[in-house]
Design a protein around this motif. Structure first.
Motif, PDB file in Angstrom:
ATOM      1  N   HIS A   1      66.744  39.214  -1.533  1.00  0.00           N
ATOM      2  CA  HIS A   1      66.174  37.871  -1.363  1.00  0.00           C
ATOM      3  C   HIS A   1      66.247  37.471   0.111  1.00  0.00           C
ATOM      4  N   PHE A   2      65.119  37.515   0.770  1.00  0.00           N
ATOM      5  CA  PHE A   2      65.081  37.210   2.201  1.00  0.00           C
ATOM      6  C   PHE A   2      63.711  36.650   2.565  1.00  0.00           C
ATOM      7  N   SER A   3      63.660  36.019   3.715  1.00  0.00           N
ATOM      8  CA  SER A   3      62.377  35.578   4.254  1.00  0.00           C
ATOM      9  C   SER A   3      62.520  35.360   5.749  1.00  0.00           C
ATOM     10  N   TYR A   4      61.530  35.817   6.512  1.00  0.00           N
ATOM     11  CA  TYR A   4      61.420  35.417   7.918  1.00  0.00           C
ATOM     12  C   TYR A   4      60.092  34.697   8.060  1.00  0.00           C
ATOM     13  N   LEU A   5      60.172  33.406   8.259  1.00  0.00           N
ATOM     14  CA  LEU A   5      58.989  32.557   8.348  1.00  0.00           C
ATOM     15  C   LEU A   5      58.845  32.072   9.781  1.00  0.00           C
TER      16      LEU A   5
ATOM     17  N   ALA B   1      76.364  22.831   6.192  1.00  0.00           N
ATOM     18  CA  ALA B   1      75.334  22.503   5.203  1.00  0.00           C
ATOM     19  C   ALA B   1      75.149  23.642   4.207  1.00  0.00           C
ATOM     20  N   GLU B   2      75.295  24.886   4.665  1.00  0.00           N
ATOM     21  CA  GLU B   2      75.118  26.034   3.773  1.00  0.00           C
ATOM     22  C   GLU B   2      76.120  26.018   2.620  1.00  0.00           C
ATOM     23  N   THR B   3      77.333  25.560   2.893  1.00  0.00           N
ATOM     24  CA  THR B   3      78.358  25.566   1.841  1.00  0.00           C
ATOM     25  C   THR B   3      77.959  24.696   0.654  1.00  0.00           C
ATOM     26  N   LEU B   4      77.107  23.715   0.892  1.00  0.00           N
ATOM     27  CA  LEU B   4      76.685  22.827  -0.193  1.00  0.00           C
ATOM     28  C   LEU B   4      75.798  23.534  -1.213  1.00  0.00           C
ATOM     29  N   LEU B   5      75.227  24.689  -0.827  1.00  0.00           N
ATOM     30  CA  LEU B   5      74.352  25.418  -1.749  1.00  0.00           C
ATOM     31  C   LEU B   5      75.087  26.499  -2.535  1.00  0.00           C
ATOM     32  N   ILE B   6      76.281  26.856  -2.108  1.00  0.00           N
ATOM     33  CA  ILE B   6      77.016  27.911  -2.803  1.00  0.00           C
ATOM     34  C   ILE B   6      77.358  27.451  -4.227  1.00  0.00           C
ATOM     35  N   GLY B   7      76.986  28.252  -5.194  1.00  0.00           N
ATOM     36  CA  GLY B   7      77.218  27.923  -6.593  1.00  0.00           C
ATOM     37  C   GLY B   7      76.070  27.184  -7.253  1.00  0.00           C
ATOM     38  N   ARG B   8      75.107  26.724  -6.470  1.00  0.00           N
ATOM     39  CA  ARG B   8      73.957  26.018  -7.040  1.00  0.00           C
ATOM     40  C   ARG B   8      72.989  27.007  -7.685  1.00  0.00           C
ATOM     41  N   ALA B   9      72.261  26.555  -8.671  1.00  0.00           N
ATOM     42  CA  ALA B   9      71.234  27.386  -9.293  1.00  0.00           C
ATOM     43  C   ALA B   9      70.166  27.738  -8.261  1.00  0.00           C
ATOM     44  N   ALA B  10      69.745  28.971  -8.281  1.00  0.00           N
ATOM     45  CA  ALA B  10      68.765  29.419  -7.291  1.00  0.00           C
ATOM     46  C   ALA B  10      67.432  28.694  -7.420  1.00  0.00           C
ATOM     47  N   ASP B  11      67.155  28.127  -8.594  1.00  0.00           N
ATOM     48  CA  ASP B  11      65.897  27.401  -8.782  1.00  0.00           C
ATOM     49  C   ASP B  11      66.065  25.887  -8.651  1.00  0.00           C
TER      50      ASP B  11
ATOM     51  N   ILE C   1      68.034  22.452  -2.567  1.00  0.00           N
ATOM     52  CA  ILE C   1      67.508  23.084  -1.358  1.00  0.00           C
ATOM     53  C   ILE C   1      66.883  22.042  -0.439  1.00  0.00           C
ATOM     54  N   GLU C   2      66.167  21.091  -1.002  1.00  0.00           N
ATOM     55  CA  GLU C   2      65.569  20.030  -0.189  1.00  0.00           C
ATOM     56  C   GLU C   2      66.647  19.167   0.464  1.00  0.00           C
ATOM     57  N   ARG C   3      67.730  18.907  -0.264  1.00  0.00           N
ATOM     58  CA  ARG C   3      68.828  18.132   0.333  1.00  0.00           C
ATOM     59  C   ARG C   3      69.483  18.915   1.474  1.00  0.00           C
ATOM     60  N   TYR C   4      69.602  20.213   1.269  1.00  0.00           N
ATOM     61  CA  TYR C   4      70.129  21.059   2.342  1.00  0.00           C
ATOM     62  C   TYR C   4      69.236  20.964   3.590  1.00  0.00           C
ATOM     63  N   ALA C   5      67.929  21.098   3.406  1.00  0.00           N
ATOM     64  CA  ALA C   5      66.995  21.011   4.533  1.00  0.00           C
ATOM     65  C   ALA C   5      67.078  19.650   5.204  1.00  0.00           C
TER      66      ALA C   5
ATOM     67  N   ALA D   1      60.855  28.788   3.152  1.00  0.00           N
ATOM     68  CA  ALA D   1      61.561  30.063   3.273  1.00  0.00           C
ATOM     69  C   ALA D   1      62.368  30.351   2.012  1.00  0.00           C
ATOM     70  N   PHE D   2      63.024  29.341   1.457  1.00  0.00           N
ATOM     71  CA  PHE D   2      63.753  29.524   0.207  1.00  0.00           C
ATOM     72  C   PHE D   2      62.806  29.881  -0.934  1.00  0.00           C
ATOM     73  N   GLU D   3      61.664  29.215  -0.987  1.00  0.00           N
ATOM     74  CA  GLU D   3      60.700  29.505  -2.050  1.00  0.00           C
ATOM     75  C   GLU D   3      60.239  30.956  -1.973  1.00  0.00           C
ATOM     76  N   ARG D   4      59.990  31.434  -0.776  1.00  0.00           N
ATOM     77  CA  ARG D   4      59.556  32.817  -0.605  1.00  0.00           C
ATOM     78  C   ARG D   4      60.663  33.800  -0.946  1.00  0.00           C
ATOM     79  N   ALA D   5      61.879  33.499  -0.474  1.00  0.00           N
ATOM     80  CA  ALA D   5      62.996  34.423  -0.697  1.00  0.00           C
ATOM     81  C   ALA D   5      63.376  34.525  -2.163  1.00  0.00           C
ATOM     82  N   LEU D   6      63.219  33.431  -2.894  1.00  0.00           N
ATOM     83  CA  LEU D   6      63.679  33.383  -4.279  1.00  0.00           C
ATOM     84  C   LEU D   6      62.549  33.523  -5.286  1.00  0.00           C
ATOM     85  N   ALA D   7      61.344  33.819  -4.808  1.00  0.00           N
ATOM     86  CA  ALA D   7      60.206  33.994  -5.712  1.00  0.00           C
ATOM     87  C   ALA D   7      60.448  35.189  -6.639  1.00  0.00           C
ATOM     88  N   PRO D   8      59.981  35.121  -7.869  1.00  0.00           N
ATOM     89  CA  PRO D   8      60.209  36.218  -8.826  1.00  0.00           C
ATOM     90  C   PRO D   8      59.692  37.561  -8.342  1.00  0.00           C
TER      91      PRO D   8
END
Length: 343
Positions: free
Chosen positions: A225-229, A275-285, A290-294, A321-328
């Motif tokens: 799961h990665f993205s370079y935008l 800010a990244e620590t706030l996403l650890i443990g959150r559902a990937a979807d 993710i918007e709050r993180y941004a 970037a998150f949408e791309r990295a986590l896309a199915p």
């Protein structure tokens, strides 16, 4: 271009020694940035120390599962290395987003780390620039600053770092091996570049004679799961208005680790680890998380009138970037062009 002396270093130790005893010297590797600046009389070194014959062109795995990359490896060689494509596709994608094939063939990864800003005022000796001539002022503050920094700037400099590769290395928690008069040391990537403060001409924490010998990327490459935008004014051969290097590790539907760095917005690759620590443990979807993180990342922005648009652009780019990295349909890059990612 000014007159200068030329010496070819025989070893890493010889290069360090020559630089230490030679006033106003510069190391020469690919020369894709240094030679341009010398032609424009922006940089006027009295001596050139050629390091192109040093044995720093290996890419090798370490006993800890990391990948060690010699400082003289070309950008193209690194981008197309099978191990990089399979294990560190974020790094491959970032490298292929930079410059053109001819420049990537000549440029070295060590030089990429140390390339200087593309600020128009820095490149124009007729204008004031504290980075070029300390104490002369910063013409970009009230000038054309559309491309300039929205994070970490000062009243002495609002230039941005131009590298794509460095943004990926920041997200990947890379480290550097550095040789100097006191021997070899390891430097976390985050500690290489300085914010401008009152001394924007001092761009890194390296001592004058220190030479980067290798880059090391840890075993965690975020290959799934990665993205370079990279958002820019034209599709090719243009520097980023905003770029996002993102790697995410997902386990059982939840985010367990991530690295997210922004380019084109600061004097160095910009990463908000708190800010990244706030996403650890959150559902990937969990798009709202993710918007709050941004929102949290861009809350610290301090733009100029000419680049206020970058704040919202950065926020939207992070979410995209998150949408791309986590896309199915996101998948490793093995077997396809490293510069090609899901839309």
């Amino acid at each position: 271009m000014n007159r200068f002396s030329y010496t070819r270093a025989k070893s890493v130790a010889d290069a360090v020694r020559l630089h230490a005893v030679t006033p106003n010297a510069e190391f020469l590797a690919g020369g894709t940035n240094l030679v341009d600046l010398m032609r424009e009389n922006v940089m006027r070194p009295a001596a050139i120390i050629d390091i192109t014959r040093l044995p720093l062109r290996e890419i090798e795995a370490t006993q800890y599962g990391a990948l060690r990359i010699g400082a003289l490896v070309s950008n193209s060689t690194l981008a197309w290395d099978t191990r990089v494509i399979e294990r560190y596709p974020l790094l491959a994608a970032a490298l292929l987003a930079g410059a053109c094939a001819q420049i990537r063939n000549a440029a070295t990864v060590g030089g990429n780390l140390l390339q200087r800003t593309r600020c128009l005022y820095f490149y124009d000796p007729a204008t004031s620039c504290n980075k070029r001539v300390p104490g002369t002022g910063c013409a970009a503050l009230d000038g054309v600053n559309r491309m300039h920094a929205i994070f970490g700037a000062s009243e002495d400099c609002i230039a941005t770092h131009p590298s794509d590769m460095c943004v990926a290395l920041a997200a990947l928690d890379a480290s550097l091996h550095v040789a100097g008069r006191r021997g070899i040391r390891t430097l976390p990537f985050d500690d290489l570049h300085r914010l401008p403060g009152h001394t924007p001409h001092r761009e890194t924490t390296l001592a004058d004679e220190e030479l980067i010998t290798a880059i090391e990327v840890p075993s965690e490459g975020y290959a799934q799961h990665f993205s370079y935008l990279k958002l820019r004014d034209r599709q090719s051969y243009a520097f980023a208005l905003v770029s996002v290097a993102l790697g995410v590790r997902v386990e059982k539907g939840a985010i367990r680790a991530l690295g997210c760095a922004l380019g084109g917005v600061a004097h160095k690759p910009w990463r908000d680890r708190d800010a990244e620590t706030l996403l650890i443990g959150r559902a990937a979807d969990d798009i709202s998380a993710i918007e709050r993180y941004a929102d949290g990342v861009v809350a610290h922005a301090d733009p100029r009138p000419g680049n206020e648009f970058k704040v919202d652009l950065a926020r939207r780019a992070i979410v995209r970037a998150f949408e791309r990295a986590l896309a199915p349909d996101s998948a490793p890059l093995a077997g396809r062009d490293p510069g090609e990612q899901p839309a």
